[in-house]
Design a protein around this motif. Structure first.
Motif, PDB file in Angstrom:
ATOM      1  N   GLU A 110      -0.024 -15.126  -0.683  1.00 47.80           N
ATOM      2  CA  GLU A 110       1.273 -15.826  -0.631  1.00 47.80           C
ATOM      3  C   GLU A 110       1.311 -16.832   0.510  1.00 47.80           C
ATOM      4  OE1 GLU A 110       5.132 -14.241  -0.239  1.00 47.80           O
ATOM      5  OE2 GLU A 110       4.835 -12.771  -1.808  1.00 47.80           O
ATOM      6  N   GLY A 145       0.827  -1.213   0.000  1.00 51.54           N
ATOM      7  CA  GLY A 145       0.000   0.000   0.000  1.00 51.54           C
ATOM      8  C   GLY A 145       0.853   1.250   0.000  1.00 51.54           C
ATOM      9  N   SER A 171      -0.268  -6.249   5.856  1.00 48.18           N
ATOM     10  CA  SER A 171      -0.006  -6.005   4.440  1.00 48.18           C
ATOM     11  C   SER A 171      -1.343  -5.885   3.720  1.00 48.18           C
ATOM     12  CB  SER A 171       0.789  -7.196   3.897  1.00 48.18           C
ATOM     13  OG  SER A 171       1.232  -6.929   2.604  1.00 48.18           O
TER      14      SER A 171
HETATM   15  N1  LIG Z   1       9.659  -6.822   0.619  1.00 52.26           N
HETATM   16  C1  LIG Z   1       8.967  -6.930  -0.507  1.00 52.26           C
HETATM   17  N2  LIG Z   1       9.380  -6.303  -1.625  1.00 52.26           N
HETATM   18  C2  LIG Z   1       8.682  -6.368  -2.756  1.00 52.26           C
HETATM   19  N3  LIG Z   1       7.514  -7.044  -2.895  1.00 52.26           N
HETATM   20  C3  LIG Z   1       7.047  -7.686  -1.817  1.00 52.26           C
HETATM   21  C4  LIG Z   1       7.744  -7.657  -0.576  1.00 52.26           C
HETATM   22  N4  LIG Z   1       7.023  -8.356   0.317  1.00 52.26           N
HETATM   23  C5  LIG Z   1       5.945  -8.823  -0.340  1.00 52.26           C
HETATM   24  N5  LIG Z   1       5.939  -8.420  -1.614  1.00 52.26           N
HETATM   25  C6  LIG Z   1       4.933  -8.655  -2.670  1.00 52.26           C
HETATM   26  O1  LIG Z   1       4.201  -7.452  -2.847  1.00 52.26           O
HETATM   27  C7  LIG Z   1       2.944  -7.756  -3.425  1.00 52.26           C
HETATM   28  C8  LIG Z   1       1.891  -6.765  -2.976  1.00 52.26           C
HETATM   29  O2  LIG Z   1       1.710  -6.885  -1.606  1.00 52.26           O
HETATM   30  P1  LIG Z   1       0.340  -6.621  -0.867  1.00 52.26           P
HETATM   31  O3  LIG Z   1      -0.811  -7.146  -1.608  1.00 52.26           O
HETATM   32  O4  LIG Z   1       0.517  -7.114   0.480  1.00 52.26           O
HETATM   33  O5  LIG Z   1       0.249  -5.062  -0.877  1.00 52.26           O
HETATM   34  P2  LIG Z   1      -0.607  -4.127  -1.805  1.00 52.26           P
HETATM   35  O6  LIG Z   1      -0.604  -4.631  -3.208  1.00 52.26           O
HETATM   36  O7  LIG Z   1      -0.129  -2.768  -1.586  1.00 52.26           O
HETATM   37  O8  LIG Z   1      -2.015  -4.263  -1.137  1.00 52.26           O
HETATM   38  P3  LIG Z   1      -3.425  -4.593  -1.786  1.00 52.26           P
HETATM   39  O9  LIG Z   1      -3.355  -6.036  -2.240  1.00 52.26           O
HETATM   40  O10 LIG Z   1      -4.360  -4.396  -0.647  1.00 52.26           O
HETATM   41  O11 LIG Z   1      -3.612  -3.635  -2.866  1.00 52.26           O
HETATM   42  C9  LIG Z   1       2.636  -9.175  -3.014  1.00 52.26           C
HETATM   43  O12 LIG Z   1       2.395  -9.924  -4.158  1.00 52.26           O
HETATM   44  C10 LIG Z   1       3.879  -9.664  -2.306  1.00 52.26           C
HETATM   45  O13 LIG Z   1       4.282 -10.904  -2.807  1.00 52.26           O
END
Ligand SMILES: Nc1ncnc2c1ncn2[C@@H]1O[C@H](COP(=O)(O)OP(=O)(O)OP(=O)(O)O)[C@@H](O)[C@H]1O
Length: 652
Positions: free
Chosen positions: A219, A159, A212
């Protein structure tokens, strides 16, 4: 002590005469029953009318304290942390907010005797606040409840990139109040959390909390399902705290618990995490040709809804506004997708418009219900009849089946003293949260000096060895016993099976029968992609604007995709829009998505069907296709529900 009353809930278990910090006077009569704590001043007329009530459903913890001031050295204090509902400023909405109530106990001139008394109250309060039973005869020997130990996974980039900050500033103080231990791991790359839950001994923990968006939850669930012992691993409860831009599962869990998710979602989600029960959650096994199956907890989307989700990714930094922004753009620039949608409805399906290859008529709804009952999850199925008539689109009204342990918000809860107790010192740290700390390279299991990559226990970092870490992760006997004697021994199918009428459904029988370690989850409702769907399925071939197969209520906080959905109803809530719909109608639909009114739409272009399985075949593989917000190949896709397979930390 203790005159007994009619209802066991009202039976007085303890009573005393305490003052209310920071004042010495007046003294209050304090009584503790299974429902909560009542107190009123002993002097004055009509004093019972001034009584206040602290509901155990609102209490998350309590501490014994000692005054810093010499003058009060004999006194022991009992501080109670609670989060009752209150009206939001300038609004009729009810939200939880933090309060402290501190009783001063001076029954004896000796501090030690007062401490013992306060400690006894504390143990009983902790029991009842944790929804554990306490018998009148067992009050004096009530033990401290076992402490939970959680694994917290944080994606620092999810996010708007504030997940770590949110956790430290907003979540940690509440976990400390509730004396919940945790080990924290920051994910370093996409796929890290999945690797971790596949390779680590996850049974060390009572649950895995994900701070997250939905991506990390996906995952983790898929990582658990890839383990050799997936049947056991998938029973590890998953908790979620909103750190992403969509946080659909968080919204759905809060909604089902009757807790708000738009106003201070973090506080309400943390509250659920602390007060949670372990609740089975449906998963859907999703297949695409020549790819391994994936396990979905949220939705499969195609067309407009998937486009908005995917194309707004680049605006993640603005949070949920990204969906509205991209949604408006896409409606004014509408695309149409040709495809074939097939599904197995739970009742007979009559199309509103267009044509269907309707072989479903061959199976009566009665037969279908026999094969898979809507009420399949028995006790877990939430009765729709409402006790709480409040209409707040943010909170699902409380239902009859909601636990007595939760407070009835909106009752005339005590407006307790809002004090900060800096004048008091915590005592009895031996019973408090352990501050053991360690570092560990999570990929190799070796000691690590890089704090960024470290495993942190309850927020403090220190240098120690792996063996120290293992020592630190030691749990109370009862928790260990649980793990060893099968706390995670069987998957959700068994729970669903024993709790309702699923026994009659041979699909469940076959699933449970074939749960051999290392074998994939069977999917008896699905056939190979080169075969036609079974005869009792319905097929709709048309031009579509969008198709959405959802199994949770919310796809983000403003999108109530499946208002009837329950976390474990064993149903896929399928919603599709055929082409021909006017832009103004679509815009109206879109702007009212937060109310879920599309399910009541009389538009011939909008269809809502409850199904057990589906197959979607996009013509020429057009259009973006998403599973739980993750883009997948634009290719044929099919899925079937796996009722109650996973476990979440929720409140039902
Ligand atoms: N440290 C990291 N660096 C880069 N990518 C990551 C890391 N940790 C997790 N991810 C990946 O980032 C992706 C997006 O994460 P997440 O869905 O939790 O957040 P978001 O996309 O911001 O939230 P939402 O799904 O609510 O929109 C996931 O597919 C996850 O695999």
């Amino acid at each position: 002590m203790a005159a007994s009353k009619a209802s066991p809930r009202d039976e007085v278990l303890m009573e005393g005469e305490f003052d209310l910090f920071p004042n010495d006077k007046p003294l209050y009569k304090v009584t503790l029953s299974r429902g909560g704590i009542t107190y009123y001043p002993i002097i004055g007329s009509n004093n019972i009318k001034k009584s206040k009530y602290l509901h155990f459903g609102d209490i998350i913890g309590c501490r014994c304290k000692k005054a810093k001031d010499e003058k009060y050295q004999s006194k022991a204090y009992l501080t109670i942390f609670l989060y009752p509902f209150k009206k939001k400023l300038f609004s009729s909405k009810l939200i939880r907010s933090r309060e402290l109530v501190t009783f001063g106990v001076n029954a004896s001139s000796k501090f030690e005797e007062n401490r013992v008394l306060v400690e006894k109250w504390r143990r009983v309060i902790m029991h009842l606040a944790n929804n554990l039973s306490v018998e009148l005869t067992a009050v004096d020997r009530c033990p401290v409840p076992p402490k939970k130990n959680l694994l917290v996974l944080i994606n620092p980039h999810s996010g708007p990139g504030k997940a770590m900050q949110i956790f430290q500033n907003d979540v940690v103080p509440m976990l400390d109040e509730a004396e919940i231990k945790y080990d924290l791991i920051k994910t370093e790359y996409a796929g890290h959390a999945s690797k971790l839950v596949k390779e680590r001994n996850i049974y060390e923990w009572d649950g895995i909390v994900i701070v997250s968006g939905d991506g990390l939850i996906y995952e983790v669930l898929n990582g658990l399902m890839q383990r050799e012992d997936w049947q056991k691993a998938i029973n590890v409860p998953i908790g979620c705290l909103p750190g992403g831009s969509g946080n659909a599962l968080c919204c759905s869990i809060n909604y089902s618990a009757g807790e708000p998710f738009k106003s201070n979602c973090i506080l309400h989600s943390t509250f659920i995490l602390i007060k949670h029960k372990v609740v089975p959650m449906d998963l859907v096994v999703v297949q695409q040709p020549n790819l391994p199956p994936v396990y979905s907890f949220l939705a499969v989307t195609w067309g407009l809804i998937a486009d908005i989700d995917y194309e707004s990714e680049k605006y993640r930094a603005i949070g949920e506004a990204r969906f509205t922004l991209q949604g408006l753009r896409r409606i004014f620039n509408l695309r149409v997708y040709k495809g074939r949608l097939s599904f197995l409805p739970i009742t007979s399906y009559l199309p509103k418009s267009g044509s269907v290859t309707d072989s479903s008529k061959k199976v009566s709804s009665k037969q279908r219900f026999k094969r898979f009952s809507l009420h399949s999850v028995g006790d877990n199925f939430v009765d729709n009849s409402m006790d709480d008539k409040e209409t707040d689109s943010e909170r699902r009204p409380r239902t009859k089946s909601m636990p007595a342990n939760l407070s009835q918000e909106g009752n005339d809860h005590a407006s307790v003293l809002e004090i900060e107790d800096n004048d008091l010192d915590n005592i009895f740290d031996q019973d408090g949260v352990s501050l053991n700390v360690s570092e560990l390279d999570i990929s190799t299991g070796k000691q690590n000096v890089d704090l960024e990559n470290s495993l942190i226990s309850n927020g403090k970092v220190a240098h120690s060895s792996v063996s120290d870490l293992q020592g630190n992760l030691q749990k109370s006997d009862s928790v260990k016993d649980n793990a060893e004697s099968g706390k995670y021994a069987d998957s959700g199918f068994a729970a669903a099976k024993t709790s309702g009428s699923l026994d009659s459904f041979d699909f469940i029988e076959r699933l449970t029968a074939t749960k051999v370690p290392g074998k994939p989850v069977p999917s008896p409702l699905l056939v190979q992609f080169n075969e036609s769907v079974p005869k009792d399925w319905v097929t709709v071939e048309d031009d579509f604007i969008t198709v959405c197969a959802a199994y949770q209520t919310h796809l983000n906080s403003d999108f109530l995709a499946a208002p009837d959905a329950r976390i474990n109803d064993g149903i896929i809530h399928l919603f599709f829009v055929r082409s021909g719909i006017g832009k103004s109608e679509l815009l109206k639909l879109f702007t009212e998505m937060d109310k879920g009114s599309h399910v009541d739409s009389t538009s011939p272009y909008i269809e809502v069907v409850k199904v057990l399985a589906f197959r979607l075949e996009p013509a020429e593989n057009q259009g973006v296709m998403m599973v739980d917000g993750e883009k997948v190949a634009s290719a044929p896709i099919q899925g079937q529900v796996l009722p109650g397979l996973a476990r979440i930390m929720g409140i039902l």
